[in-house]
Design a protein around this motif. Structure first.
Motif, mmCIF file in Angstrom:
data_model
loop_
_atom_site.group_PDB
_atom_site.id
_atom_site.type_symbol
_atom_site.label_atom_id
_atom_site.label_comp_id
_atom_site.label_asym_id
_atom_site.label_seq_id
_atom_site.Cartn_x
_atom_site.Cartn_y
_atom_site.Cartn_z
ATOM 1 N N PHE A 176 0.828 -1.206 0.000
ATOM 2 C CA PHE A 176 0.000 0.000 0.000
ATOM 3 C C PHE A 176 0.859 1.250 0.000
ATOM 4 N N LEU A 177 1.821 1.328 0.905
ATOM 5 C CA LEU A 177 2.669 2.512 0.981
ATOM 6 C C LEU A 177 3.505 2.689 -0.277
ATOM 7 N N ASP A 178 4.021 1.596 -0.820
ATOM 8 C CA ASP A 178 4.885 1.692 -1.992
ATOM 9 C C ASP A 178 4.134 2.269 -3.187
ATOM 10 N N ASN A 179 2.943 1.747 -3.458
ATOM 11 C CA ASN A 179 2.181 2.220 -4.614
ATOM 12 C C ASN A 179 1.627 3.624 -4.401
ATOM 13 N N ALA A 180 1.054 3.864 -3.217
ATOM 14 C CA ALA A 180 0.422 5.161 -2.967
ATOM 15 C C ALA A 180 1.445 6.292 -3.009
ATOM 16 N N ILE A 181 2.586 6.116 -2.349
ATOM 17 C CA ILE A 181 3.600 7.167 -2.332
ATOM 18 C C ILE A 181 4.182 7.370 -3.720
ATOM 19 N N MET A 182 4.386 6.289 -4.456
ATOM 20 C CA MET A 182 4.986 6.416 -5.775
ATOM 21 C C MET A 182 4.077 7.161 -6.748
ATOM 22 N N ILE A 183 2.787 6.839 -6.722
ATOM 23 C CA ILE A 183 1.846 7.509 -7.631
ATOM 24 C C ILE A 183 1.732 8.991 -7.290
ATOM 25 N N ALA A 184 1.573 9.285 -5.986
ATOM 26 C CA ALA A 184 1.432 10.686 -5.580
ATOM 27 C C ALA A 184 2.709 11.482 -5.873
ATOM 28 N N ALA A 185 3.858 10.914 -5.536
ATOM 29 C CA ALA A 185 5.116 11.638 -5.763
ATOM 30 C C ALA A 185 5.412 11.782 -7.247
ATOM 31 N N LEU A 215 -5.217 7.127 -7.971
ATOM 32 C CA LEU A 215 -5.649 7.208 -9.363
ATOM 33 C C LEU A 215 -7.064 7.761 -9.479
ATOM 34 N N LEU A 216 -7.889 7.541 -8.456
ATOM 35 C CA LEU A 216 -9.249 8.085 -8.481
ATOM 36 C C LEU A 216 -9.230 9.606 -8.522
ATOM 37 N N PHE A 217 -8.329 10.208 -7.772
ATOM 38 C CA PHE A 217 -8.224 11.663 -7.746
ATOM 39 C C PHE A 217 -7.507 12.182 -8.989
ATOM 40 N N LEU A 218 -6.568 11.426 -9.503
ATOM 41 C CA LEU A 218 -5.857 11.863 -10.699
ATOM 42 C C LEU A 218 -6.767 11.876 -11.911
ATOM 43 N N SER A 219 -7.676 10.919 -12.023
ATOM 44 C CA SER A 219 -8.589 10.903 -13.159
ATOM 45 C C SER A 219 -9.521 12.105 -13.127
ATOM 46 N N ASP A 220 -9.945 12.520 -11.917
ATOM 47 C CA ASP A 220 -10.785 13.713 -11.811
ATOM 48 C C ASP A 220 -10.016 14.953 -12.237
ATOM 49 N N ASP A 221 -8.744 15.034 -11.875
ATOM 50 C CA ASP A 221 -7.941 16.192 -12.275
ATOM 51 C C ASP A 221 -7.776 16.247 -13.793
ATOM 52 N N ASP A 222 -7.636 15.084 -14.427
ATOM 53 C CA ASP A 222 -7.489 15.059 -15.872
ATOM 54 C C ASP A 222 -8.743 15.598 -16.558
ATOM 55 N N GLU A 223 -9.915 15.231 -16.025
ATOM 56 C CA GLU A 223 -11.155 15.724 -16.617
ATOM 57 C C GLU A 223 -11.288 17.227 -16.473
ATOM 58 N N GLU A 224 -10.898 17.755 -15.296
ATOM 59 C CA GLU A 224 -10.987 19.199 -15.092
ATOM 60 C C GLU A 224 -10.029 19.952 -16.014
ATOM 61 N N GLU A 225 -8.825 19.396 -16.195
ATOM 62 C CA GLU A 225 -7.872 20.052 -17.088
ATOM 63 C C GLU A 225 -8.368 20.028 -18.531
#
Length: 221
Positions: free
Chosen positions: A104-113, A198-208
């Motif tokens: 969990f920590l490895d994937n979450a930190i890597m995607i966010a960073a 990724l759930l939050f990143l997809s929302d940001d892509d739509e807004e952009e």
């Protein structure tokens, strides 16, 4: 943004954890990992490992090794039965729980960073998507060095004791298979749960996309 996220989601589940979490000072499994066996199988490797320990850890390790060897000698002539199904399930669960946190920590930190690096440093210096992913993985690895001990401590507080197995049962192939299966299942579950950014990143892509100015074709006439 998915071009950045998908490679990072698929890559680190095993590669990032293999060299980081299996070489911790406190072994959470019922036996040493294969890489650790190869490391400690030589006098130099064993010496390097011993010198890396705290004096209290060396004393505790020596005491446990002596107890383990005395039990093994006492049971050497006795024929041990293979672990039963309940013991194997406990071994699997005991190894799976901490690796859920690791994945969990490895994937979450890597995607966010990696995402933040792409939208900040990546834009400034014009680095590629894969370069931003590699830097995100670097941040995740560095964070894992400090957080691994907390994950192990949290898993220990859940009350999961070391499986009650004899020395012969510890070395049996059934126990080793259950241990490796528990680690693999735990890492898989942890990596899947760590994909939540990724759930939050997809929302940001739509807004952009919605905020991007529309260009109209110019009239050639």
């Amino acid at each position: 943004m998915l071009r950045l996220c998908l490679p990072r989601v698929l890559q680190p589940c095993v590669l990032g954890l293999r060299g980081r979490f299996h070489l911790q000072k406190c072994s959470l499994g019922t036996h040493k990992h294969k890489e650790k066996l190869e490391l400690l199988n030589s006098p130099q490797g064993a010496k390097d490992f011993i010198y890396s320990l705290h004096p209290t850890e060396r004393s505790c390790l020596l005491k446990e090794l002596q107890n383990f060897e005395s039990m093994a000698i006492a049971q050497e002539k006795l024929e041990a039965l293979p672990p039963n199904a309940s013991q194997l399930r406990y071994v699997l669960l005991h190894n799976a729980i901490p690796f859920v946190g690791f994945g969990f920590l490895d994937n979450a930190i890597m995607i966010a960073a990696g995402t933040q690096i792409e939208i900040s440093i990546g834009v400034t210096f014009g680095i590629s998507t894969m370069a931003a992913a590699a830097l995100g993985n670097l941040v995740s690895d560095l964070a894992g060095l400090g957080l691994a001990g907390y994950v192990e401590a949290l898993a220990a507080r859940l009350g999961m004791q070391i499986p009650d197995l004899s020395p012969k049962q510890v070395d049996m192939w059934q126990t080793r298979v259950s241990s490796h299966m528990g680690k693999a299942i735990g890492v898989t579950i942890g990596c899947i749960l760590g994909m939540f950014p990724l759930l939050f990143l997809s929302d940001d892509d739509e807004e952009e996309t919605k905020g991007a100015p529309l260009t109209r074709p110019t009239d050639s006439k």
